[in-house]
Write a protein that holds these residues in place. Structure first.
Motif, PDB file in Angstrom:
ATOM      1  N   GLN A 161     -16.904  -3.597 -57.660  1.00  0.00           N
ATOM      2  CA  GLN A 161     -17.659  -3.320 -58.882  1.00  0.00           C
ATOM      3  C   GLN A 161     -17.811  -1.987 -59.301  1.00  0.00           C
ATOM      4  OE1 GLN A 161     -20.966  -5.939 -57.620  1.00  0.00           O
ATOM      5  NE2 GLN A 161     -20.789  -7.288 -59.349  1.00  0.00           N
ATOM      6  N   THR A 162     -18.422  -1.232 -58.087  1.00  0.00           N
ATOM      7  CA  THR A 162     -18.810   0.229 -58.421  1.00  0.00           C
ATOM      8  C   THR A 162     -18.359   1.168 -57.231  1.00  0.00           C
ATOM      9  OG1 THR A 162     -20.927  -0.008 -57.293  1.00  0.00           O
ATOM     10  CG2 THR A 162     -20.725  -0.184 -59.620  1.00  0.00           C
ATOM     11  N   ILE A 163     -18.044   2.414 -57.589  1.00  0.00           N
ATOM     12  CA  ILE A 163     -17.950   3.671 -56.395  1.00  0.00           C
ATOM     13  C   ILE A 163     -18.812   4.680 -56.876  1.00  0.00           C
ATOM     14  CG2 ILE A 163     -16.678   5.117 -55.059  1.00  0.00           C
ATOM     15  CD1 ILE A 163     -14.194   3.249 -55.421  1.00  0.00           C
ATOM     16  N   THR A 164     -19.957   4.910 -56.345  1.00  0.00           N
ATOM     17  CA  THR A 164     -21.019   5.839 -56.826  1.00  0.00           C
ATOM     18  C   THR A 164     -21.133   7.047 -55.753  1.00  0.00           C
ATOM     19  OG1 THR A 164     -22.707   4.437 -55.934  1.00  0.00           O
ATOM     20  CG2 THR A 164     -22.218   4.174 -58.144  1.00  0.00           C
ATOM     21  N   GLY A 165     -21.705   8.026 -56.154  1.00  0.00           N
ATOM     22  CA  GLY A 165     -21.841   9.339 -55.547  1.00  0.00           C
ATOM     23  C   GLY A 165     -21.298  10.564 -56.261  1.00  0.00           C
ATOM     24  N   ASN A 166     -21.788  11.619 -55.721  1.00  0.00           N
ATOM     25  CA  ASN A 166     -21.268  13.126 -56.209  1.00  0.00           C
ATOM     26  C   ASN A 166     -19.920  13.056 -56.094  1.00  0.00           C
ATOM     27  OD1 ASN A 166     -21.140  15.468 -57.281  1.00  0.00           O
ATOM     28  ND2 ASN A 166     -22.324  16.433 -55.792  1.00  0.00           N
ATOM     29  N   TYR A 179     -19.975   1.984 -52.174  1.00  0.00           N
ATOM     30  CA  TYR A 179     -19.399   1.097 -52.912  1.00  0.00           C
ATOM     31  C   TYR A 179     -20.049  -0.288 -53.085  1.00  0.00           C
ATOM     32  CZ  TYR A 179     -17.585  -1.043 -48.711  1.00  0.00           C
ATOM     33  OH  TYR A 179     -17.605  -1.769 -47.629  1.00  0.00           O
ATOM     34  N   THR A 180     -19.816  -1.088 -54.046  1.00  0.00           N
ATOM     35  CA  THR A 180     -20.329  -2.321 -54.013  1.00  0.00           C
ATOM     36  C   THR A 180     -19.177  -3.341 -54.531  1.00  0.00           C
ATOM     37  OG1 THR A 180     -21.058  -2.172 -56.382  1.00  0.00           O
ATOM     38  CG2 THR A 180     -22.604  -1.819 -54.581  1.00  0.00           C
ATOM     39  N   MET A 181     -19.126  -4.519 -54.134  1.00  0.00           N
ATOM     40  CA  MET A 181     -17.965  -5.586 -54.278  1.00  0.00           C
ATOM     41  C   MET A 181     -18.511  -7.215 -54.287  1.00  0.00           C
ATOM     42  SD  MET A 181     -15.858  -5.850 -51.010  1.00  0.00           S
ATOM     43  CE  MET A 181     -15.214  -7.615 -51.501  1.00  0.00           C
ATOM     44  N   GLU A 182     -17.860  -7.777 -54.912  1.00  0.00           N
ATOM     45  CA  GLU A 182     -18.029  -9.408 -54.718  1.00  0.00           C
ATOM     46  C   GLU A 182     -16.871 -10.040 -54.337  1.00  0.00           C
ATOM     47  OE1 GLU A 182     -20.231 -12.728 -57.661  1.00  0.00           O
ATOM     48  OE2 GLU A 182     -18.974 -10.998 -58.775  1.00  0.00           O
ATOM     49  N   ASP A 183     -16.974 -10.935 -53.401  1.00  0.00           N
ATOM     50  CA  ASP A 183     -15.948 -11.862 -52.833  1.00  0.00           C
ATOM     51  C   ASP A 183     -16.642 -13.236 -52.505  1.00  0.00           C
ATOM     52  OD1 ASP A 183     -13.952 -13.324 -51.604  1.00  0.00           O
ATOM     53  OD2 ASP A 183     -13.564 -11.554 -50.125  1.00  0.00           O
ATOM     54  N   GLY A 229     -21.106  -0.847 -48.957  1.00  0.00           N
ATOM     55  CA  GLY A 229     -20.853   0.141 -47.797  1.00  0.00           C
ATOM     56  C   GLY A 229     -20.469   1.523 -48.222  1.00  0.00           C
ATOM     57  N   ARG A 230     -19.892   2.150 -47.489  1.00  0.00           N
ATOM     58  CA  ARG A 230     -19.713   3.859 -47.361  1.00  0.00           C
ATOM     59  C   ARG A 230     -18.199   3.859 -47.610  1.00  0.00           C
ATOM     60  NH1 ARG A 230     -24.127   7.900 -45.411  1.00  0.00           N
ATOM     61  NH2 ARG A 230     -24.068   8.521 -47.907  1.00  0.00           N
ATOM     62  N   ILE A 231     -17.837   5.004 -48.212  1.00  0.00           N
ATOM     63  CA  ILE A 231     -16.469   5.458 -48.159  1.00  0.00           C
ATOM     64  C   ILE A 231     -16.481   6.775 -47.531  1.00  0.00           C
ATOM     65  CG2 ILE A 231     -14.467   6.140 -49.254  1.00  0.00           C
ATOM     66  CD1 ILE A 231     -15.355   3.865 -51.454  1.00  0.00           C
ATOM     67  N   GLU A 232     -15.937   7.296 -46.802  1.00  0.00           N
ATOM     68  CA  GLU A 232     -15.720   8.598 -46.194  1.00  0.00           C
ATOM     69  C   GLU A 232     -14.668   9.332 -46.690  1.00  0.00           C
ATOM     70  OE1 GLU A 232     -16.893   9.889 -41.662  1.00  0.00           O
ATOM     71  OE2 GLU A 232     -14.465   9.999 -41.723  1.00  0.00           O
ATOM     72  N   ILE A 233     -15.055  10.460 -47.045  1.00  0.00           N
ATOM     73  CA  ILE A 233     -13.925  11.441 -47.516  1.00  0.00           C
ATOM     74  C   ILE A 233     -13.890  12.899 -46.583  1.00  0.00           C
ATOM     75  CG2 ILE A 233     -12.712  12.550 -49.229  1.00  0.00           C
ATOM     76  CD1 ILE A 233     -14.424  10.842 -51.289  1.00  0.00           C
ATOM     77  N   ASP A 234     -12.901  12.770 -45.557  1.00  0.00           N
ATOM     78  CA  ASP A 234     -12.944  13.861 -44.586  1.00  0.00           C
ATOM     79  C   ASP A 234     -11.852  14.922 -45.076  1.00  0.00           C
ATOM     80  OD1 ASP A 234     -12.975  15.398 -42.362  1.00  0.00           O
ATOM     81  OD2 ASP A 234     -12.233  13.942 -41.069  1.00  0.00           O
ATOM     82  N   LEU A 235     -12.769  16.000 -45.551  1.00  0.00           N
ATOM     83  CA  LEU A 235     -11.981  17.181 -45.919  1.00  0.00           C
ATOM     84  C   LEU A 235     -12.286  18.493 -45.240  1.00  0.00           C
ATOM     85  CD1 LEU A 235     -13.080  17.077 -49.816  1.00  0.00           C
ATOM     86  CD2 LEU A 235     -10.918  16.366 -48.735  1.00  0.00           C
ATOM     87  N   TYR A 263      -9.458  -0.268 -58.557  1.00  0.00           N
ATOM     88  CA  TYR A 263     -10.538   0.371 -58.826  1.00  0.00           C
ATOM     89  C   TYR A 263     -10.300   1.922 -58.755  1.00  0.00           C
ATOM     90  CZ  TYR A 263     -15.341   1.744 -59.962  1.00  0.00           C
ATOM     91  OH  TYR A 263     -16.530   2.475 -60.576  1.00  0.00           O
ATOM     92  N   LYS A 264     -10.075   2.625 -59.656  1.00  0.00           N
ATOM     93  CA  LYS A 264      -9.693   4.044 -59.479  1.00  0.00           C
ATOM     94  C   LYS A 264     -11.100   5.082 -59.527  1.00  0.00           C
ATOM     95  CE  LYS A 264      -5.307   3.264 -61.530  1.00  0.00           C
ATOM     96  NZ  LYS A 264      -4.417   3.626 -62.502  1.00  0.00           N
ATOM     97  N   ARG A 265     -11.217   5.840 -58.732  1.00  0.00           N
ATOM     98  CA  ARG A 265     -12.293   6.784 -58.742  1.00  0.00           C
ATOM     99  C   ARG A 265     -11.658   8.232 -58.806  1.00  0.00           C
ATOM    100  NH1 ARG A 265     -17.791   7.916 -58.053  1.00  0.00           N
ATOM    101  NH2 ARG A 265     -18.055  10.141 -58.274  1.00  0.00           N
ATOM    102  N   ASP A 266     -12.025   9.061 -59.744  1.00  0.00           N
ATOM    103  CA  ASP A 266     -11.681  10.468 -59.753  1.00  0.00           C
ATOM    104  C   ASP A 266     -12.504  11.433 -59.207  1.00  0.00           C
ATOM    105  OD1 ASP A 266      -9.750   9.803 -61.483  1.00  0.00           O
ATOM    106  OD2 ASP A 266     -10.597   9.994 -63.373  1.00  0.00           O
TER     107      ASP A 266
END
Length: 386
Positions: A161-166, A179-183, A229-235, A263-266
């Motif tokens: 459904q969504t990927i949110t955050g800065n 992120y949020t999702m439905e299954d 849940g959360r998505i981690e981007i390790d930079l 679901y694409k996120r820029d």
């Protein structure tokens, strides 16, 4: 005698009348016109750039008929003392939808009438951020953003459904998005799988999917069949990345192997600030009594940062009569242009070569991360030889 007294009395009467008619005749114009002194008027600031205004919300929200679509819309104005309001211009187009401007929560349950028998429909949600007028910033600034609400008629596969955050990130750090999702087929978190993929679009600079990972999957306590849940981007070790736009994609897979739409996120990645450099470390050698004009530049080698002079030694205290100024380049925020006049006419003739050091501390900022560098300009003065 009586005649003289009469004349004097008449003159005094006329003078008194003149004073009573215009008691503020000799007062300043502002006082006579009842205007407040300029010093008491609030100083109005110039309008600030719209780059300081942000609407934080997912670009795309996926959902289905009969299931709640819930997400947050937040605003930010990066100017001290400025308040603002968030509103949805076309909220009336979404029957039964609510938006809490205080918390940013948007809630809506699409009905079958919305899709009108179509397999799916895309609906625009128009958001406005408007600043509040104040004495310091009397002009109202407005920023707008349009979201796409994608509604499917019948559930046939999982939905991210969504990927949110800065979405503006800096190398050298770790960032998190939600992120949020439905299954519907999942009974617990163990039945849910989320894969991170590349967007597969040639216009993006490099792949970053290998830097993105799903950290947890939690079942919603309020909405059936929903997970978050959360998505981690390790930079932390991503200094090889250039400052530009990137993209990653998330795909849900049910326990039966059915895959969701991608679901694409820029995101925007800025390289972390680097130490600045200076084009002149030693000024030309001078003899006592000589003078010279100097010019040099302090710059960010990556051309990404914004430079600010934190402190600089007073050259006039070291070499009386000398001057040195550093100003931001009018076209390049990552550059400071410095110029000065060095004179040794105020020095007592040294018996040995001398070096006078001028220290400058420069701050380089990228996003919310800064690094300071101290530069030293050495001024060599040659001893007088007899």
């Amino acid at each position: 005698m009586k005649l003289v007294l009469a004349l004097l009395t008449g003159l005094m009467f006329l003078t008194a009348c003149e004073m009573q008619q215009d008691p503020l005749k000799d007062a300043p114009e502002a006082v006579r016109e009842g205007r407040a002194p300029e010093a008491e008027k609030p100083v109005q600031e110039k309008p600030f750039s719209k780059d300081a205004m942000f609407i934080d919300a997912p670009t795309v929200v996926n959902g289905r008929v009969g299931s709640p679509m819930e997400f947050k819309i937040n605003g930010r104005v990066m100017v001290e003392g400025v308040t603002y309001k968030l509103s949805i211009d076309n909220l009336a187009d979404f029957e039964g939808a609510t938006f809490d401007a205080a918390t940013g929560e948007f809630k809506w349950i699409p009905t079958r009438a919305v899709v009108a028998g179509l397999p799916s429909i895309e609906l625009p949600l128009r958001i406005t951020l408007a600043t509040d007028a104040s004495a310091k910033y009397p002009l109202i600034s407005v920023e707008k953003k349009t979201l796409s609400l994608m509604v499917v008629n019948v559930y046939s596969k999982p939905i991210v459904q969504t990927i949110t955050g800065n979405g503006t990130l800096t190398t050298g750090t770790t960032h998190y998005l939600d992120y949020t999702m439905e299954d519907i087929d999942a009974f617990s978190e163990a039945d849910v799988t989320l894969d991170v993929r590349d967007c597969g679009i040639a216009s993006y600079r490099d792949s970053i999917a290998h830097l993105v990972s799903v950290r947890n999957i939690t079942k919603s306590t309020t909405t059936p069949n929903k997970y978050e849940g959360r998505i981690e981007i390790d930079l932390r070790n991503a200094d090889h990345l250039a400052s530009t736009y990137y993209c990653f994609a998330l795909q849900a897979i049910s326990k039966h192997g059915v895959k969701s739409e991608i679901y694409k996120r820029d995101i925007t990645i800025n390289t972390r600030p680097k130490s600045t450099r200076i084009t002149m470390e030693s000024a030309p050698t001078l003899l006592v009594g000589q003078s010279a004009q100097i010019a040099f530049t302090i710059y960010d080698t990556t051309a990404n940062g914004s430079l600010r002079m934190v402190s600089m030694d007073d050259i006039a205290k070291v070499l009386p009569g000398s001057t040195l100024t550093c100003k931001s380049n009018y076209t390049s925020k990552f550059q400071l242009d410095c110029s000065g006049y060095i004179t040794t006419t105020g020095l007592t003739a040294p018996t040995a070569d001398a070096v006078y050091n001028i220290k400058m501390e420069v701050e380089n900022t990228v996003g919310s991360v800064s690094v300071n560098t101290t530069h030293t300009l050495r001024i060599n003065v040659k001893a007088v030889t007899l």
